[in-house]
Design a protein around this motif. Structure first.
Motif, PDB file in Angstrom:
ATOM      1  N   LYS A 263       2.869  69.201  75.702  1.00  0.00           N
ATOM      2  CA  LYS A 263       1.900  68.166  75.350  1.00  0.00           C
ATOM      3  C   LYS A 263       1.937  67.773  73.876  1.00  0.00           C
ATOM      4  O   LYS A 263       1.374  66.742  73.488  1.00  0.00           O
ATOM      5  CB  LYS A 263       0.489  68.612  75.720  1.00  0.00           C
ATOM      6  CG  LYS A 263      -0.008  69.830  74.942  1.00  0.00           C
ATOM      7  CD  LYS A 263      -1.404  70.244  75.365  1.00  0.00           C
ATOM      8  CE  LYS A 263      -1.879  71.487  74.634  1.00  0.00           C
ATOM      9  NZ  LYS A 263      -1.920  71.310  73.165  1.00  0.00           N
TER      10      LYS A 263
ATOM     11  N   ASN B 251       6.319  63.809  72.289  1.00  0.00           N
ATOM     12  CA  ASN B 251       6.790  62.733  73.166  1.00  0.00           C
ATOM     13  C   ASN B 251       8.274  62.514  72.918  1.00  0.00           C
ATOM     14  O   ASN B 251       8.777  62.769  71.818  1.00  0.00           O
ATOM     15  CB  ASN B 251       6.060  61.419  72.879  1.00  0.00           C
ATOM     16  CG  ASN B 251       4.595  61.438  73.275  1.00  0.00           C
ATOM     17  OD1 ASN B 251       3.800  60.711  72.717  1.00  0.00           O
ATOM     18  ND2 ASN B 251       4.234  62.262  74.246  1.00  0.00           N
TER      19      ASN B 251
ATOM     20  N   ARG C 271      -1.828  65.191  81.627  1.00  0.00           N
ATOM     21  CA  ARG C 271      -1.431  66.122  80.560  1.00  0.00           C
ATOM     22  C   ARG C 271      -1.112  67.497  81.133  1.00  0.00           C
ATOM     23  O   ARG C 271      -1.886  68.076  81.888  1.00  0.00           O
ATOM     24  CB  ARG C 271      -2.520  66.219  79.500  1.00  0.00           C
ATOM     25  CG  ARG C 271      -2.166  67.153  78.349  1.00  0.00           C
ATOM     26  CD  ARG C 271      -2.970  66.855  77.120  1.00  0.00           C
ATOM     27  NE  ARG C 271      -2.566  65.577  76.528  1.00  0.00           N
ATOM     28  CZ  ARG C 271      -3.022  65.123  75.367  1.00  0.00           C
ATOM     29  NH1 ARG C 271      -3.898  65.837  74.685  1.00  0.00           N
ATOM     30  NH2 ARG C 271      -2.627  63.962  74.903  1.00  0.00           N
ATOM     31  N   ASP C 272       0.028  67.992  80.751  1.00  0.00           N
ATOM     32  CA  ASP C 272       0.574  69.219  81.326  1.00  0.00           C
ATOM     33  C   ASP C 272       0.517  70.338  80.290  1.00  0.00           C
ATOM     34  O   ASP C 272       0.888  70.145  79.135  1.00  0.00           O
ATOM     35  CB  ASP C 272       2.028  68.958  81.746  1.00  0.00           C
ATOM     36  CG  ASP C 272       2.618  70.065  82.585  1.00  0.00           C
ATOM     37  OD1 ASP C 272       1.901  71.045  82.876  1.00  0.00           O
ATOM     38  OD2 ASP C 272       3.796  69.950  82.961  1.00  0.00           O
ATOM     39  N   LYS C 273       0.091  71.526  80.716  1.00  0.00           N
ATOM     40  CA  LYS C 273       0.009  72.677  79.818  1.00  0.00           C
ATOM     41  C   LYS C 273       1.305  73.490  79.790  1.00  0.00           C
ATOM     42  O   LYS C 273       1.334  74.593  79.242  1.00  0.00           O
ATOM     43  CB  LYS C 273      -1.152  73.577  80.234  1.00  0.00           C
ATOM     44  CG  LYS C 273      -2.519  72.926  80.079  1.00  0.00           C
ATOM     45  CD  LYS C 273      -3.631  73.877  80.479  1.00  0.00           C
ATOM     46  CE  LYS C 273      -5.001  73.216  80.318  1.00  0.00           C
ATOM     47  NZ  LYS C 273      -6.093  74.144  80.732  1.00  0.00           N
TER      48      LYS C 273
ATOM     49  N   GLY D 126       4.158  58.040  79.154  1.00  0.00           N
ATOM     50  CA  GLY D 126       3.585  59.376  79.215  1.00  0.00           C
ATOM     51  C   GLY D 126       4.174  60.276  80.276  1.00  0.00           C
ATOM     52  O   GLY D 126       3.684  61.386  80.487  1.00  0.00           O
TER      53      GLY D 126
ATOM     54  N   ASP E 208      -2.737  60.824  71.036  1.00  0.00           N
ATOM     55  CA  ASP E 208      -3.603  60.679  72.204  1.00  0.00           C
ATOM     56  C   ASP E 208      -3.513  59.238  72.728  1.00  0.00           C
ATOM     57  O   ASP E 208      -3.491  58.282  71.966  1.00  0.00           O
ATOM     58  CB  ASP E 208      -5.057  60.978  71.838  1.00  0.00           C
ATOM     59  CG  ASP E 208      -5.259  62.467  71.567  1.00  0.00           C
ATOM     60  OD1 ASP E 208      -4.509  63.255  72.164  1.00  0.00           O
ATOM     61  OD2 ASP E 208      -6.140  62.806  70.763  1.00  0.00           O
TER      62      ASP E 208
ATOM     63  N   GLU F  71      -0.268  59.700  79.805  1.00  0.00           N
ATOM     64  CA  GLU F  71      -0.135  61.077  79.339  1.00  0.00           C
ATOM     65  C   GLU F  71      -1.466  61.823  79.370  1.00  0.00           C
ATOM     66  O   GLU F  71      -1.528  63.002  79.740  1.00  0.00           O
ATOM     67  CB  GLU F  71       0.450  61.100  77.925  1.00  0.00           C
ATOM     68  CG  GLU F  71       0.720  62.513  77.419  1.00  0.00           C
ATOM     69  CD  GLU F  71       1.408  62.526  76.063  1.00  0.00           C
ATOM     70  OE1 GLU F  71       1.545  63.637  75.510  1.00  0.00           O
ATOM     71  OE2 GLU F  71       1.785  61.450  75.558  1.00  0.00           O
ATOM     72  N   ALA F  72      -2.548  61.138  78.999  1.00  0.00           N
ATOM     73  CA  ALA F  72      -3.853  61.789  78.999  1.00  0.00           C
ATOM     74  C   ALA F  72      -4.309  62.148  80.407  1.00  0.00           C
ATOM     75  O   ALA F  72      -5.015  63.137  80.610  1.00  0.00           O
ATOM     76  CB  ALA F  72      -4.891  60.885  78.331  1.00  0.00           C
TER      77      ALA F  72
END
Length: 313
Positions: A294, A297, A283-285, A203, A310, A279-280
């Motif tokens: 997001k 991958n 999590r990057d905007k 992630g 997810d 990743e959760a």
């Protein structure tokens, strides 16, 4: 008419350097960072400027001086004063996306002057890649003398890449990794870009993973100390202080911090060794052109972007 050059530089440091060297012509300094944040294809528009203003405000608390920006760009509305344009940009992703954006701005303004590229990177006899402002005066002069005139094919390539960057499928950039052009470092930059998306196994992006590797391998005393290493060992990204400060702050969930040291915690070691997917958690905007980070991958085995799913730690 006497020959007169318009130089477009990648930042204030190089602009000041060229002025010190009394480089012939006028200089337009490009201050943008198009490698991050949303963009639209029509760069020559008020909508584009507003999108970028909002992004810089929301992500970096930067208040863009729109009046100053438009005044600076007015030089492109009086292009009849010039006979050629010299583009001064470097080997990294930060510079290359800016370069592609600038070329598209010139094309959208229907500017048909000869365009030349001065691009630094590898220097004979030196292991590290060098930025333009890091070169000696003689090295910079040599680069200027060896400037490359962009062909119609180069401009078409820049136009295509800008369209794809603003599109929804960045896998379409992959075929251009092996495309021959006057952009010697384009292949490295496109590879680096795809690896900015979260790795499908842990992630983390390549940049984020590299920061954890630095913490693991070095004796790091503080976040500022870590930033120094990250700036110097980032490969083809070309990120600056503001970008790394944001990255390191987001990765703080992986650190044990004291007043004298910064080390990896249990989650940091798991992420580094691909033992869990985070990743959760982080999590990057961030948006890259037309794509939300997001939403995709990077799959190492497939060497491509895949639709994100997810993950739970």
């Amino acid at each position: 008419m006497d020959s007169k050059t318009l130089h477009i530089t990648n930042g204030g440091a190089l602009t000041n350097y060229l002025k010190e060297l009394e480089m012939h012509g006028d200089i337009l300094t490009w201050h943008e960072m198009l490698c991050e944040g949303p963009t639209i294809e029509h760069i020559n528009s008020d909508e584009f400027i507003e999108i970028r203003r909002q992004f810089l405000h929301d992500f970096y608390d930067i208040e863009a001086d729109i009046i100053k920006l438009k005044q600076d760009l007015e030089v492109l509305d009086n292009i009849e004063n010039y006979t050629e344009i010299i583009l001064w940009f470097e080997y990294d992703l930060f510079c290359h996306i800016n370069l592609i954006g600038v070329i598209n701005l010139l094309l959208q303004k229907k500017i048909k002057l000869p365009m030349f590229l001065v691009c630094s990177g590898r220097i004979h006899g030196i292991k590290e890649l060098k930025g333009l402002a890091e070169l000696s005066s003689s090295q910079l002069t040599d680069h200027y003398e060896a400037r490359v005139r962009l062909t119609a094919e180069d401009k078409d390539l820049a136009r295509t890449l800008w369209q794809l960057y603003n599109g929804k499928d960045h896998n379409l950039l992959k075929p251009y990794i092996v495309k021959h052009s006057s952009f010697d470092y384009l292949s490295n930059c496109l590879k680096a870009h795809l690896q900015r998306f979260p790795n499908s196994e842990n992630g983390l992006s390549e940049l984020e993973l590299n920061i954890l590797k630095i913490v693991n391998c070095r004796e790091i005393h503080s976040r500022n100390h870590l930033m120094g290493y990250a700036l110097n060992y980032q490969g083809f990204y070309g990120y600056g202080d503001l970008q790394f400060e944001r990255l390191i702050d987001r990765l703080a969930v992986f650190f044990n911090e004291t007043t004298q040291s910064l080390t990896l915690n249990e989650d940091g070691n798991k992420a580094l060794n691909y033992k869990a997917n985070y990743e959760a958690l982080i999590r990057d905007k961030m948006v890259y052109g037309g794509v939300n980070k997001k939403d995709f991958n990077f799959d190492i085995k497939l060497n491509k972007l895949i639709q994100a799913t997810d993950h739970e730690n």
